[in-house]
Design a protein around this motif. Structure first.
Motif, PDB file in Angstrom:
ATOM      1  N   GLU A 237       0.815  -1.216   0.000  1.00  0.00           N
ATOM      2  CA  GLU A 237       0.000   0.000   0.000  1.00  0.00           C
ATOM      3  C   GLU A 237       0.848   1.264   0.000  1.00  0.00           C
ATOM      4  OE1 GLU A 237      -3.428   0.466   2.381  1.00  0.00           O
ATOM      5  OE2 GLU A 237      -3.971  -1.649   2.336  1.00  0.00           O
ATOM      6  N   ILE A 238       2.162   1.110   0.180  1.00  0.00           N
ATOM      7  CA  ILE A 238       3.044   2.282   0.089  1.00  0.00           C
ATOM      8  C   ILE A 238       2.928   2.927  -1.293  1.00  0.00           C
ATOM      9  CG2 ILE A 238       5.148   1.147  -0.782  1.00  0.00           C
ATOM     10  CD1 ILE A 238       6.720   2.787   1.296  1.00  0.00           C
ATOM     11  N   ASP A 239       2.493   2.141  -2.293  1.00  0.00           N
ATOM     12  CA  ASP A 239       2.263   2.703  -3.639  1.00  0.00           C
ATOM     13  C   ASP A 239       1.270   3.853  -3.583  1.00  0.00           C
ATOM     14  OD1 ASP A 239       3.898   0.640  -4.388  1.00  0.00           O
ATOM     15  OD2 ASP A 239       2.459  -0.339  -5.719  1.00  0.00           O
ATOM     16  N   ILE A 240       0.252   3.726  -2.723  1.00  0.00           N
ATOM     17  CA  ILE A 240      -0.758   4.787  -2.598  1.00  0.00           C
ATOM     18  C   ILE A 240      -0.133   6.025  -1.966  1.00  0.00           C
ATOM     19  CG2 ILE A 240      -3.023   5.388  -1.644  1.00  0.00           C
ATOM     20  CD1 ILE A 240      -3.633   2.380  -1.489  1.00  0.00           C
TER      21      ILE A 240
ATOM     22  N   PHE B  45       3.001   6.946  -2.124  1.00  0.00           N
ATOM     23  CA  PHE B  45       3.839   7.586  -3.128  1.00  0.00           C
ATOM     24  C   PHE B  45       2.994   8.286  -4.194  1.00  0.00           C
ATOM     25  CE2 PHE B  45       7.413   4.253  -2.387  1.00  0.00           C
ATOM     26  CZ  PHE B  45       7.829   4.952  -1.261  1.00  0.00           C
ATOM     27  N   ALA B  46       1.912   7.646  -4.627  1.00  0.00           N
ATOM     28  CA  ALA B  46       1.073   8.229  -5.679  1.00  0.00           C
ATOM     29  C   ALA B  46       0.481   9.556  -5.234  1.00  0.00           C
ATOM     30  CB  ALA B  46      -0.041   7.253  -6.072  1.00  0.00           C
TER      31      ALA B  46
ATOM     32  N   ILE C 191      12.144   1.741  -4.582  1.00  0.00           N
ATOM     33  CA  ILE C 191      11.521   0.999  -3.481  1.00  0.00           C
ATOM     34  C   ILE C 191      10.429   0.080  -4.008  1.00  0.00           C
ATOM     35  CG2 ILE C 191      10.040   1.247  -1.439  1.00  0.00           C
ATOM     36  CD1 ILE C 191      11.627   3.811  -0.788  1.00  0.00           C
ATOM     37  N   LYS C 192       9.573   0.601  -4.877  1.00  0.00           N
ATOM     38  CA  LYS C 192       8.489  -0.207  -5.446  1.00  0.00           C
ATOM     39  C   LYS C 192       9.035  -1.407  -6.205  1.00  0.00           C
ATOM     40  CE  LYS C 192       5.276   2.309  -7.505  1.00  0.00           C
ATOM     41  NZ  LYS C 192       4.678   3.426  -8.262  1.00  0.00           N
ATOM     42  N   ASP C 193      10.116  -1.177  -6.958  1.00  0.00           N
ATOM     43  CA  ASP C 193      10.729  -2.283  -7.707  1.00  0.00           C
ATOM     44  C   ASP C 193      11.284  -3.344  -6.768  1.00  0.00           C
ATOM     45  OD1 ASP C 193      10.106  -1.053 -10.084  1.00  0.00           O
ATOM     46  OD2 ASP C 193      12.107  -0.183 -10.396  1.00  0.00           O
TER      47      ASP C 193
END
Length: 514
Positions: A141-144, A146-147, A176-178
């Motif tokens: 959920e860290i993607d959210i 960052f977005a 980080i996402k990668d």
């Protein structure tokens, strides 16, 4: 150097000691240019200053490019640069009201730290795959997080002349996402040893990013941005969603209003103002008819058409400024109002900017009129096409981006000559007469979960009951984000079900409730 310091835009919003900034810059440049060692740079910094604030650090980062230090170098050597300030960087603890966008980011950081702490504890114990899978479901959920930074906070900072987060931190976030994706693949393919070897690096990268946010990004944001900026930012935050926390309350003057409705009304008002400014209409109602190229439409109808297109549109004008995106319910990638008025180069990670600029250059030069891409993400096949926008005289007027999830379209075969409804409201009588073809509610593996829940709201609670892995749907904003894109196939995979098994369970539940 003093003359250069007077030119920086973000300096208009911060009070700073020019002599101190000059000294900091001299030490940093001497180190980055190889004239002194890291230890010498640290010693000089400690001998010169008792402390350096987050704002002073940030303003120096903004100056570096003026002295030949590229964004690539900054991204690659950021940890070294921070080490020069070891023991000197100070930032005040931010105490902010619930709903304030920076408070929301800080709450998410706290939630992410809890996940990291859990991961540290699990590293001390025997490996249990399900526990790690659940931890990674939360960490992803860290993607959210960052977005929302990329679409909301960074544009606001750019407007004040601070563009380093967009150009440097975005790259670190993608790294980080990668790394998280790489670890997750090891976990899913039962490569336990390789997975465990990555965990210290994953934890360190995420923790390091959060420290940069807490010590530099957020304090500097508080100094650069006004309360009005944060009120505006809060209106767009819900469009992206939240990471590991419940949706925060509204903030500022609009706290008691329905933010969504307000945003739509503002869009109509802004469009009307633009039309008036250019003498295109004199209207008091958004229902007044306009002459468009092929027909007559009201502003309300134009807005409705854009909202109901089965393709996402974005328009960048001839000056590389994002002017418009379509607010569709099935949006492929997150967008928020913060993107409007932003340079398109700052809307992409640094490693993609070269491609974006080459497309614009070729379109502007008249060498090409179209560029297409396609990619597979999370089980979806995404088709993207860019078109040069030209006026009747052939002058370049910008770029139109069209994006669509074509997963279902690619799967179609043969012919479809008879009427077939795609809105999940199947002719039940017809299905009953042809058993085995499809369930009576038209739910297939490509059905979007949000459509099912919209029609049968109790299905959402039912999902919570049959698997704890569906618990994240309980967050209304996360649900809003997932509901428009997650198919039954994707949902079943997340819950650990065979897709047909999950569909059958839902059908049985609907039958019981009807």
């Amino acid at each position: 150097m003093k003359k250069e310091l007077e030119k920086i835009q973000m300096g208009e919003y911060l009070d700073f000691d020019e002599k101190k900034i000059e000294k900091i810059m001299t030490i940093k440049l001497n180190y980055l240019n190889g004239e002194i060692s890291l230890e010498e740079a640290k010693r000089e910094m400690k001998e010169s200053f008792n402390q350096v604030t987050a704002q002073e650090f940030a303003i120096c980062e903004q100056y570096l490019q003026k002295y030949g230090i590229s964004d690539d170098v900054l991204a690659e050597r950021m940890d070294e640069i921070l080490e020069i300030f070891e023991g000197l960087l100070v930032s005040n603890k931010l105490i902010l009201a619930l709903g304030h966008p920076i408070r929301t980011y800080l709450d998410e950081v706290d939630a992410l730290r809890k996940v990291l702490n859990q991961m540290r504890e699990m590293l001390k114990k025997n490996f249990i795959k399900n526990q790690w899978a659940e931890a990674y479901d939360r960490l992803t959920e860290i993607d959210i997080h960052f977005a929302r930074k990329q679409n909301q906070l960074y544009p606001a900072l750019e407007s004040k002349g601070f563009d380093k987060p967009s150009k440097v931190m975005w790259t670190l976030e993608n790294n980080i996402k990668d790394m998280i994706k790489k670890a997750k693949k090891y976990l899913e393919s039962d490569q336990d040893e390789e997975f465990l070897k990555l965990q210290d690096e994953v934890i360190e990268m995420v923790e390091d990013m959060m420290v940069k946010e807490e010590e530099i990004l957020y304090p500097t944001s508080m100094d650069l941005l006004s309360d009005e900026d944060f009120v505006k930012m809060r209106k767009g935050d819900d469009e992206i969603g939240y990471c590991l926390i419940e949706s925060p309350p509204p903030y500022g003057r609009e706290a008691e209003k329905d933010v969504g409705a307000h945003s739509n009304n503002e869009l109509l008002k802004d469009l009307a103002d633009v039309f008036r400014k250019h003498g295109m209409l004199n209207m008091t109602s958004n229902r007044e008819v306009l002459d468009v190229s092929q027909g007559k439409l009201s502003l309300e109808q134009i807005n409705l058409i854009f909202k109901h297109l089965q393709v996402d549109l974005s328009y960048v004008d001839e000056n590389d400024i994002v002017k418009f995106y379509s607010d569709t319910k099935h949006r492929v990638f997150p967008r928020s109002p913060g993107v409007i008025g932003r340079e398109v180069q700052n809307c992409h990670p640094r490693e993609s900017v070269g491609t974006v600029e080459e497309i614009i250059r070729a379109f502007r030069a008249g060498e090409h009129d179209e560029a297409e891409f396609w990619l597979e993400i999370g089980g979806k096949f995404i088709y993207i096409i860019y078109n040069a926008v030209r006026d009747e005289k052939g002058n370049f007027r910008g770029v139109l981006e069209m994006m669509q999830d074509v997963t279902r379209i690619r799967s179609l075969t043969g012919n479809q000559r008879l009427l077939s409804w795609n809105d999940k409201k199947e002719n039940i009588k017809d299905i009953e007469e042809h058993p085995g073809q499809e369930n009576r509610y038209g739910i297939t593996k490509q059905t979007v979960i949000g459509d099912v829940i919209k029609e049968y709201p109790f299905v959402k609670e039912f999902l919570f009951q049959i698997s704890p892995k569906f618990s994240k749907l309980n967050n209304p904003i996360v649900f809003k984000t997932m509901a428009s894109i997650a198919t039954m196939e994707m949902i079943s995979e997340r819950g650990g079900f065979e897709v047909q098994d999950l569909i059958d369970k839902i059908v049985v539940e609907i039958d019981k409730r009807k």
